[in-house]
Each structure stands twice: as structure tokens, then as C-alpha cells.
Design a protein around this motif. Sequence first.
Motif, PDB file in Angstrom:
ATOM      1  N   ILE A 162      -5.697  -3.574   1.228  1.00 27.98           N
ATOM      2  CA  ILE A 162      -4.552  -3.115   2.018  1.00 27.98           C
ATOM      3  C   ILE A 162      -4.800  -1.672   2.444  1.00 27.98           C
ATOM      4  CG2 ILE A 162      -2.078  -2.625   1.982  1.00 27.98           C
ATOM      5  CD1 ILE A 162      -1.853  -4.737  -0.276  1.00 27.98           C
ATOM      6  N   VAL A 163      -4.619  -1.398   3.724  1.00 31.10           N
ATOM      7  CA  VAL A 163      -4.638  -0.029   4.244  1.00 31.10           C
ATOM      8  C   VAL A 163      -3.339   0.176   5.016  1.00 31.10           C
ATOM      9  CG1 VAL A 163      -5.730   1.572   5.852  1.00 31.10           C
ATOM     10  CG2 VAL A 163      -7.151   0.150   4.375  1.00 31.10           C
ATOM     11  N   VAL A 164      -2.512   1.120   4.570  1.00 34.87           N
ATOM     12  CA  VAL A 164      -1.230   1.412   5.202  1.00 34.87           C
ATOM     13  C   VAL A 164      -1.238   2.867   5.662  1.00 34.87           C
ATOM     14  CG1 VAL A 164       1.262   1.579   4.886  1.00 34.87           C
ATOM     15  CG2 VAL A 164       0.011  -0.261   3.777  1.00 34.87           C
ATOM     16  N   ALA A 165      -0.759   3.107   6.881  1.00 32.65           N
ATOM     17  CA  ALA A 165      -0.689   4.472   7.408  1.00 32.65           C
ATOM     18  C   ALA A 165       0.620   4.649   8.163  1.00 32.65           C
ATOM     19  CB  ALA A 165      -1.863   4.747   8.328  1.00 32.65           C
ATOM     20  N   GLU A 166       1.184   5.842   8.070  1.00 26.23           N
ATOM     21  CA  GLU A 166       2.376   6.190   8.833  1.00 26.23           C
ATOM     22  C   GLU A 166       2.027   7.313   9.803  1.00 26.23           C
ATOM     23  OE1 GLU A 166       7.006   7.721   8.247  1.00 26.23           O
ATOM     24  OE2 GLU A 166       5.847   7.008   6.526  1.00 26.23           O
ATOM     25  N   VAL A 167       2.486   7.186  11.041  1.00 22.93           N
ATOM     26  CA  VAL A 167       2.276   8.221  12.052  1.00 22.93           C
ATOM     27  C   VAL A 167       3.299   9.330  11.815  1.00 22.93           C
ATOM     28  CG1 VAL A 167       2.215   8.731  14.511  1.00 22.93           C
ATOM     29  CG2 VAL A 167       1.417   6.504  13.681  1.00 22.93           C
ATOM     30  N   GLU A 180       9.293  -6.753   5.757  1.00 21.59           N
ATOM     31  CA  GLU A 180      10.329  -6.213   4.868  1.00 21.59           C
ATOM     32  C   GLU A 180       9.764  -5.109   3.981  1.00 21.59           C
ATOM     33  OE1 GLU A 180      13.133  -7.746   1.141  1.00 21.59           O
ATOM     34  OE2 GLU A 180      12.151  -9.202   2.473  1.00 21.59           O
ATOM     35  N   HIS A 181       8.598  -5.360   3.396  1.00 19.57           N
ATOM     36  CA  HIS A 181       7.997  -4.355   2.520  1.00 19.57           C
ATOM     37  C   HIS A 181       7.471  -3.163   3.308  1.00 19.57           C
ATOM     38  CE1 HIS A 181       8.689  -7.019  -0.671  1.00 19.57           C
ATOM     39  NE2 HIS A 181       7.569  -7.724  -0.641  1.00 19.57           N
ATOM     40  N   GLY A 223       6.575   7.901  13.519  1.00 16.95           N
ATOM     41  CA  GLY A 223       7.300   6.983  12.648  1.00 16.95           C
ATOM     42  C   GLY A 223       6.717   5.594  12.586  1.00 16.95           C
ATOM     43  N   ASP A 224       5.759   5.287  13.437  1.00 17.34           N
ATOM     44  CA  ASP A 224       5.112   3.968  13.378  1.00 17.34           C
ATOM     45  C   ASP A 224       4.442   3.767  12.020  1.00 17.34           C
ATOM     46  OD1 ASP A 224       5.871   3.369  15.943  1.00 17.34           O
ATOM     47  OD2 ASP A 224       3.878   3.632  16.836  1.00 17.34           O
ATOM     48  N   THR A 231      10.673   2.808   2.275  1.00 16.73           N
ATOM     49  CA  THR A 231      10.533   4.231   2.590  1.00 16.73           C
ATOM     50  C   THR A 231       9.238   4.826   2.074  1.00 16.73           C
ATOM     51  OG1 THR A 231      12.933   4.484   2.534  1.00 16.73           O
ATOM     52  CG2 THR A 231      11.599   6.498   2.359  1.00 16.73           C
ATOM     53  N   ASN A 232       8.926   4.617   0.811  1.00 15.74           N
ATOM     54  CA  ASN A 232       7.768   5.253   0.190  1.00 15.74           C
ATOM     55  C   ASN A 232       6.509   4.416   0.405  1.00 15.74           C
ATOM     56  OD1 ASN A 232       5.859   5.717  -2.227  1.00 15.74           O
ATOM     57  ND2 ASN A 232       7.262   7.468  -2.333  1.00 15.74           N
ATOM     58  N   LEU A 233       5.434   5.045   0.907  1.00 13.47           N
ATOM     59  CA  LEU A 233       4.210   4.306   1.195  1.00 13.47           C
ATOM     60  C   LEU A 233       3.561   3.738  -0.061  1.00 13.47           C
ATOM     61  CD1 LEU A 233       2.473   6.471   3.956  1.00 13.47           C
ATOM     62  CD2 LEU A 233       3.657   4.299   4.236  1.00 13.47           C
TER      63      LEU A 233
END
Length: 485
Positions: free
Chosen positions: A240-245, A211-212, A190-191, A216-218
Motif C-alpha cells: 500500500i502506498v498512500v499520499a495526500e496532496v 471509506e478508509h 487535499g486529494d 483523517t489520519n494517513l
Amino acid sequence: MAFSLDIRCHSEIGLVRRNNQDSGYVSPRMLVVADGMGGAAAGDLASTVAVRHVARVDRRFSGDDAPAHPHGEEMLTVLSGAVADANDELADLVAWDSSLEGMGTTFCGAMFSGTQLGIVHIGDSRGYLLRQGHMKRMTHDHSWVQSLIDDGQITPEEAAVHPHRSLLLKVLNGQPQHVPDTQIVDVRLGDRILFCSDGLCGLVDDDTIAEHLNTTNLDDVVDLLTTDAHAGGGTDNITIVVAEVVEFDPILDASEPHIIGAATTRKVPEHEVTAPLSLEQPPSTSKSRGKSTVLFDSEAEESMRYAPVDSMNRHHRHWLWPVVIAAVIAVVAGGIFGTRAYLSTQYYVGIDNDTVAIYQGSPDNLAWIQLSHVAEKTDIKAADLPRYYRSRVSANIRVSSMDSAHATVAELRSGAQQCQAIRHEDAPTPATSPTTPPAPLRPSATAHPSGQAARPPAIPTPSSATPSPTEDEVDLPAVNPGDCR
């Protein structure tokens, strides 16, 4: 238990810049952002070099026959090695084409093992971790304003609006003394992980980013962050690089790597490779690799040493050896004379016995070999200089000629004289006046021959002894009373 990464990435020019000098790289194993700098001196090339070295290393661990994926400290060794190789190539490019001098890049990224991130960071691109709704910064900016915050001279709020908030103290620019920070971070299910250039974090505050990042949605996370960067002015490239575990997913782990930003179109030109020996390596290491520890063409020597000999003519070897030895001596002698000729054209301003001096040669020593000597001494005491002037000259200020060295010394002298006067007056430093920063390493319209990125123009320090500035001079910022205490 091993996890996977669900990744989104985005890179764009922004609303003001003419081209994108940011680059990025993502794969199931890597998350990287590189913010190039140097303006006309090819910041896009610098970030491309960094990303392509990461991609090359990452390919070693993809495929069915790939070696075991690194874990723990081994990840730092692998990723730091890629960064070091990129830094070496930047040095080679500048040596090959002097017009590239001044280019550099930040680097902020991580290798992912399934349970940990091995983070390598230099510059002011940032890494964030959001866990259970709370965000923390995983990296520490190598910037001037961050050093002021660390010293307690300004607050983070003041740093956010400081006129020189983009000035950097450390970047990848081909200089060996700029060593990245490294760390291992354990991840949980969930990280959320964010790596970004300062086109985002320099324009959007951490509370808004958090906040952003909670969205919920990446895809929405990326859109919201980009929109707010535009609302903040969009004055820089945005990457920007965003990742969810997430739970282990073989489909995610098999996804193709993706390059973004400048590296998608920028080509790295063919160039000579000097591969200088690291100062931490013993001399035997270079020999084992067939590389020389001095600046001459070792390939010519090696080609003669290992040239095949016709077995039918072995009885002629008694006269071949003198020819080979003579040729080797000629190559070595030519290299030595060439190196001396090159060093005779190099200058820098540094410290000699606590006073400012002009050196001829290179400040980088080669094992036990001293590559420079004092060409001129001055009576300027290092202790009399403004604090950041002192740190700059202690780190050696490279200049393009003796005239430029004299001009730099004149600026240092003027700063020392002003500090002496300020100290004699013993006037208190206004609490609301932020300390004047060092000469920037971030980009401006002009690259300087010192190897650092160009700086925004500083208010010139008045001094009758200071020569008229030229494009080859190293301009230093105006002296503020707070910089003398």
C-alpha cells in the motif's frame, strides 16, 4: 501553485504466502507499487528489478545540482523509460538463466511534478484518487475478468468472485509487446492518492477502500486497509502506498526515498546484458550506442576497432589491417552461426494463412530480418478455435521443443473439434455461466517456458489425440460452450 506529497507506505507477506514478491518505492517525486509473479521463477526478483530502475531514474532529479524536474508528458517519457529498461533487464536475466523464465511483475506508479501525476500502469495493481470524499479508479486492470466486464459478459460483482479473477493479460516479463498504459492526472489540494497491489484491491471492495481512504489520519488509513485485507483472507502479499496532496513543504520535498517489500532484501544477480534493439528504433541508433543489432558479441569487435596503435610502429599498419579485418569477420561469422544454432532450438505455435502452424525460431523479428520459419503446417483453422485459444495462438505460444509444440497443437485441435460440435448443435450459452478464461499469466507453483507466468491448473480437455502432458507443455483451459460463440 506547486504542492507537496505527505506519504505513507506498507508492504507485507500477508497471512498465507511464504515470501513477499511485492516491492514498492516512494519519494517526494515517485510513488510505485510492483507485484511480482512467477512463484519459484523469482517474482520477487522481477518486482525488485522494476523498483530499482525507478530508484535509479529518481536519483537523477535529487540534489542541488539535479536537472529541472520533468513536467507534463516529459514525466511519462522518464517513467516509461525506466519501465522499458526494467523490461529489458528481465529479458536479459531470462536469457542469462533460463530457470527464471516465467517471472514477471505488474507496475503501477506515478511521477509527481508538484501539480500533476504522470501515471504508468501495466497489470492489475491499481491506482485510486479520492477527491472531496469521492473516489475513482485511475487505472484499468489488464486482467481476464476486466476484459469480460468490458465486453459486457459479466458484471463487476461477478468479477469480484470469479475463480480466475487474478489472471493477467499484460505484465512486465521481458516481452516487447506488453506496453503499459500512461496518462496525466491533475491534482488538487487535499486529494488522496492510493497505489496498491491486488493483495488489497483483490480482497477489499472499492466502497470499503474509499471509506478508509476518507479517514483523517494517513497512518490510520494504512492500518485500516491492511486489517481489512487480513479479514478478507490475507491470501496475497499486501503493498500500500498512500499520499495526500498538501501545501508546498520543503521538509517533505527533502525527505529521503524509501524502498519497501522484496526490493529491500532481494539482490539482482550479475548477468550478461544483451540490450536488444527496440523494433521501433532505426538501425543507426544501435550503432551510435556501440551495440549490435544481431545476436553476437559486439564488444569484441569494438575493442579491436578502437585499440590504440603505437605511433612508433605505424609503418607496420599495412599488415595489421588484414589481421583486424580477419578477426572482425571471425567474430561476426561466429555470432551468425551461434545465432542460427540458438534459433534452431526455439519453437512456437502461431498462425500461417489462417491456420495453425508450428514455427522454428523466434517470433520476434529484428528490423527486416525474419527470425523464424514454418516447420510444420496443420489443417486446424484459426476460426474454428475457442475464442481465447485463438487469441493465444495469434499472439504466438512459445514452447520448449517440437514435442511440446505437437502437444500444444493437439490441445488446440481438440478445442477446435469441440467448438465445431457445439456450433453445430447451436446450443444457447447459459447466461449464468462465466466465460472460461485464458491460460493465466499470474503465478502458480510452476513456471512455463512460454515466457508467461504459470497458470492455475485447468480441467484437461478430453481427446484421444492429445499426448500425455509433460512439464514442458502449454496446457490450455477446458472448453466452455460460451467460448465457442
